[in-house]
Design an enzyme around this catalytic site. Structure first.
Site, short mmCIF file in Angstrom:
data_model
loop_
_atom_site.label_atom_id
_atom_site.label_comp_id
_atom_site.label_asym_id
_atom_site.label_seq_id
_atom_site.Cartn_x
_atom_site.Cartn_y
_atom_site.Cartn_z
N THR A 1 -38.64 26.52 -12.09
CA THR A 1 -38.99 25.19 -11.59
C THR A 1 -39.32 24.36 -12.82
O THR A 1 -39.81 24.90 -13.83
CB THR A 1 -40.22 25.21 -10.65
N HIS A 2 -39.00 23.08 -12.75
CA HIS A 2 -39.19 22.19 -13.92
C HIS A 2 -38.48 22.72 -15.15
O HIS A 2 -38.88 22.45 -16.27
CB HIS A 2 -40.68 22.00 -14.24
N LYS B 1 -17.04 26.11 -31.93
CA LYS B 1 -17.47 25.64 -30.61
C LYS B 1 -16.63 26.21 -29.47
O LYS B 1 -15.43 26.36 -29.56
CB LYS B 1 -17.38 24.11 -30.55
N TYR C 1 -10.05 -5.77 12.75
CA TYR C 1 -9.32 -5.40 11.53
C TYR C 1 -9.26 -6.57 10.56
O TYR C 1 -9.05 -7.71 10.96
CB TYR C 1 -7.88 -4.95 11.87
N ASN D 1 -16.85 24.98 -25.57
CA ASN D 1 -17.58 24.05 -24.71
C ASN D 1 -17.31 24.30 -23.23
O ASN D 1 -16.17 24.59 -22.85
CB ASN D 1 -17.19 22.61 -25.07
N ASN E 1 -2.56 -1.63 13.48
CA ASN E 1 -4.00 -1.39 13.42
C ASN E 1 -4.41 -0.10 14.11
O ASN E 1 -5.20 0.68 13.57
CB ASN E 1 -4.76 -2.59 14.00
N GLN F 1 -7.37 -2.12 4.04
CA GLN F 1 -6.33 -1.35 3.38
C GLN F 1 -6.88 -0.65 2.14
O GLN F 1 -6.38 0.40 1.73
CB GLN F 1 -5.18 -2.28 2.98
N LYS G 1 -8.15 3.41 1.71
CA LYS G 1 -7.43 4.67 1.51
C LYS G 1 -7.54 5.24 0.09
O LYS G 1 -7.76 6.45 -0.05
CB LYS G 1 -5.97 4.50 1.95
N SER H 1 0.83 -1.21 0.00
CA SER H 1 0.00 0.00 0.00
C SER H 1 0.86 1.26 0.00
O SER H 1 0.33 2.36 -0.07
CB SER H 1 -0.94 0.02 1.21
#
Ligand code: ARG
Length: 467
Positions: free
Chosen positions: A159-160, A293, A327, A295, A114, A332, A335, A28
């Protein structure tokens, strides 16, 4: 398969080391090396506690501290040689220390990886939450600047995705500020959840040695508002618990949802159909085929990244759900998603701030869109209510007025008064005054409403909050 020398830190009962494939599979350090400053802080506090309780001497503590400081300097200078054979950040640092300082052999007294990794991560979460809070604050300040530069601009609220009622652009932007403010407070809450010291929980059942958990907690700043140490209360829960990971990823995912919704508004607003805003060239891209274009890629990526942030949250929920206490090595895998959520959330906040900072508002287009008198149909119903008509009846009458305007092909406010009065006797000769936008906004006086007095109040409030 060739025999490998067994692993130095845990290899006592092994006659052969791990296969290369297993090393590659299980290491790791390629991602947890970023915990180094927190791992070293945790080890220094642990060594200080061991000296405080007489488990090591003051000289041994000082040697460990000096060695760890030197290793941190090396790491920060990019000169430290990380070794995947040593699996993770914890063993890389411990082994490097052992090579320099004989007393390093005592550092892992009354500690397991741990409770060590749980501590590193809680320290990291406190740091990460502070960083993300600051990044979001940056985006909020950029937003406030756009609002301030366009104080008098009105736009339709939707709205909508249908034009609904007029609001100040600032009011719409303040809605975004509210969303981001909740995100900031959520990260502060996650930092508070993280603020409990795991060290002393050992692998899962503490230690037989006479340690002082409160001392370590204090040394690492795991304290409450009054400076009292906060230590976790169950050794098994401490090493198995990944709630803070999930809460952190939740805060990131929700911030991502907010970024995404703002981005979606900006994408719409920058389209030729709306053209309320022009996004900065610096945060847009062109087409490799169509020369015309421009974008809104930063906004589209903000929308896209939110999916990734939700995925990270889901990874963590699924990772934790089936695990027996305590554990398990599965953990692991907690992360990478957490680090990715941090990195991407920080980037998103910064990109949002940059996009907003370079954005210009097309006032003429906003004015044209908000000029539609139909946006004040509700105000016309309120006009009847003011004259004693029950709201449902007023709503119905105004609906008939709208239908008539559509049928005659004229704007709502230009219908002949006689025609309107025929639809409901409550309409007086002054009925069309309702269609004055300034007047309509000024009547929205209550807290949280888009009237000018409230907007002014919110400008003051946000100025204070955002500094
Ligand atoms: N690298 C490990 C992790 O991230 C550290 C904890 C290892 N503990 C163990 N008993 N193998 O989870």
């Amino acid at each position: 398969m060739a025999k490998k020398s067994s692993q130095a830190t845990w290899g006592g009962r092994f006659s052969a080391g791990p296969a290369d494939l297993m090393l590659q599979f299980s290491e790791s350090v390629s991602f947890d090396h970023r915990l180094a400053p927190f791992d070293i802080a945790g080890s220094k506090a642990h060594a200080a506690m061991l000296a405080h309780t007489g488990l090591i001497t003051a000289q041994e503590r000082d040697a460990i501290h000096a060695g760890l400081d030197a290793i941190l300097r090396e790491i920060e200078a990019g000169k430290f040689a990380w070794d995947v054979k040593l699996e993770d950040v914890h063993m890389n640092i411990e082994q490097a220390l052992t090579k320099r300082v004989p007393a390093a052999a005592k550092l892992h007294t009354a500690r397991s990886r741990n409770d060590q990794v749980a501590t590193d991560m809680r320290l990291w979460f406190r740091h990460a939450c502070g960083m993300l809070g600051a990044e979001i604050l940056g985006a909020q300040r950029a937003l406030l600047a756009v609002a301030a530069a366009n104080r008098d601009v009105l736009i339709p609220g939707y709205t909508h995705l249908q034009r609904a009622q007029p609001v100040y652009l600032a009011h719409h932007l303040f809605a975004w500020l509210e969303m981001l403010e909740r995100d900031r407070s959520r990260f502060a809450g996650v930092a508070a959840q993280a603020n409990w010291c795991p060290l002393g929980s050992g692998a899962l059942a503490g230690t037989t040695l006479p340690i002082d958990r409160e001392y370590t907690a204090r040394a690492l700043g795991f304290v409450d508002a009054k400076g009292r140490p906060q230590v976790t209360q169950n050794s098994m829960d401490t090493v198995a618990d990944r709630d803070v990971f999930i809460e952190f990823a939740t805060a990131c995912a929700l911030a991502g949802v907010h970024f995404s919704r703002m981005a979606e508004d900006l994408i719409l607003w920058s389209s030729a159909e709306f053209k309320f805003v022009e996004l900065p060239d610096a945060f847009c891209t062109g087409s490799s085929l169509m020369p015309q274009k421009k974008n809104p890629d930063s906004c589209e990526l903000l929308r896209g990244k939110s999916a990734r942030l939700q995925g990270n949250l889901h990874t963590l929920l699924t990772l934790a759900k089936g695990l027996p206490l305590t554990y398990n090595r599965d953990l692991q895998e907690d992360k990478p998603p957490v680090f990715d959520s941090f990195d991407q959330t920080a980037l998103c906040a910064r990109v949002l701030a940059g996009t907003l900072a370079g954005m210009t508002v097309h006032r003429d287009r906003c004015a044209a869109a908000v000029a539609d008198p139909a946006l004040l149909a509700t105000d016309l119903a309120d006009y009847l209510v003011d004259r004693g008509v029950p709201f449902r009846e007023a709503h119905h009458a105004v609906g008939a007025v709208v239908a008539l305007a559509e049928k005659q092909g004229v704007p709502l406010n230009l219908l002949p008064t006689a025609d309107v009065r025929r639809l409901h006797p409550g309409f007086g000769p002054d009925w069309a005054e309702v269609f004055d936008l300034k007047r309509a906004l000024a009547r929205r006086r209550g807290t949280g409403m888009p009237g000018p007095a409230q907007v002014a109040k919110q400008f003051k409030r946000w100025g204070k909050i955002l500094g």
